[in-house]
Design a protein around this motif. Sequence first.
Motif, PDB file in Angstrom:
ATOM      1  N   ALA A 120     -23.800  -3.247  67.391  1.00  0.00           N
ATOM      2  CA  ALA A 120     -24.679  -2.411  66.673  1.00  0.00           C
ATOM      3  C   ALA A 120     -25.633  -1.617  67.657  1.00  0.00           C
ATOM      4  N   LEU A 132     -25.398   3.959  63.568  1.00  0.00           N
ATOM      5  CA  LEU A 132     -25.802   2.858  62.876  1.00  0.00           C
ATOM      6  C   LEU A 132     -26.781   3.155  61.973  1.00  0.00           C
ATOM      7  N   VAL A 133     -26.321   2.556  60.738  1.00  0.00           N
ATOM      8  CA  VAL A 133     -27.257   2.650  59.565  1.00  0.00           C
ATOM      9  C   VAL A 133     -28.040   1.460  59.286  1.00  0.00           C
ATOM     10  N   ARG A 134     -27.362   0.250  59.446  1.00  0.00           N
ATOM     11  CA  ARG A 134     -27.947  -1.118  59.449  1.00  0.00           C
ATOM     12  C   ARG A 134     -26.886  -2.154  59.604  1.00  0.00           C
ATOM     13  N   ARG A 135     -27.392  -3.249  59.790  1.00  0.00           N
ATOM     14  CA  ARG A 135     -26.621  -4.509  60.058  1.00  0.00           C
ATOM     15  C   ARG A 135     -26.678  -5.390  58.758  1.00  0.00           C
ATOM     16  N   GLU A 136     -25.857  -6.025  58.352  1.00  0.00           N
ATOM     17  CA  GLU A 136     -25.624  -6.849  57.023  1.00  0.00           C
ATOM     18  C   GLU A 136     -26.107  -6.079  55.895  1.00  0.00           C
ATOM     19  N   TYR A 137     -25.453  -4.911  55.673  1.00  0.00           N
ATOM     20  CA  TYR A 137     -25.814  -4.278  54.439  1.00  0.00           C
ATOM     21  C   TYR A 137     -25.008  -5.054  53.261  1.00  0.00           C
ATOM     22  N   ILE A 146     -21.728  -4.303  59.400  1.00  0.00           N
ATOM     23  CA  ILE A 146     -22.398  -3.023  59.884  1.00  0.00           C
ATOM     24  C   ILE A 146     -22.019  -1.934  58.790  1.00  0.00           C
ATOM     25  N   SER A 155     -20.092   7.762  55.426  1.00  0.00           N
ATOM     26  CA  SER A 155     -20.423   6.197  55.684  1.00  0.00           C
ATOM     27  C   SER A 155     -19.061   5.539  55.871  1.00  0.00           C
TER      28      SER A 155
END
Length: 231
Positions: A120, A132-137, A146, A155
């Motif tokens: 990340a 990075l959009v987010r971890r644990e989506y 990720i 995406s």
Amino acid sequence: MRLVIARCSVDYAGRLSAHLPLATRLLVVKADGSVLVHSDSLSYKPLNWMSPPCTLATADPDAEQAAAGVVEVWTVTHKKTEDRLVVSIHEVLHDSAHDLGVDPGLQKDGVESHLQALLAEQIELLGDGYRLVRREYMTAIGPVDILATDASGSSVAVELKRRGDIDGVEQLTRYLELMNRDPLLAPVTGVFAAQEIKPQARTLAEDRGIRCVVLDYDAMKGVDSGRPTLF
């Protein structure tokens, strides 16, 4: 923990019977009650042992044992099965006790959570322009490790494993099928990232249009792994 190095013989009586003839061995008595008999071989594995719950009783030898050179007898009895481990000690070469305190437990390095955090922070390892959009989506069937976007803004779902096998590819495939139904995310491509990817997993991933990325954990931590790499 008590450590005793002694010349001893050992007899186990229970569901199975076993005998260790006279030799010099390490006897380990742990705070949890377990007793282990080690030799100077077999790596970590004891020659014989008694797991808790058990009791350790020491006694002087009887006349016959004393005549054979025994100076002390340990009897370790399991409280549930009544199995017995009898250690006949002929000579004590070392005897010491040590308070080790509470052990914090094994802290594994390189587990998936560590890889996730590092990737990340270094999302550009996936390619130029990745963000990075987010971890644990979270999805309806579980969290994607990720969620990122590539250079075109599309995406990308990233599944991380220490060792990538077919099950990991199948898992990412299910995420992609679900995420591509979401018009706010679609089209979503997949990246299967691991420290090591098995050939069968790579073949399956590439057949499904999933890109594979091998991660160098030591390099990501800023540690020289000592292994030559070719880019």
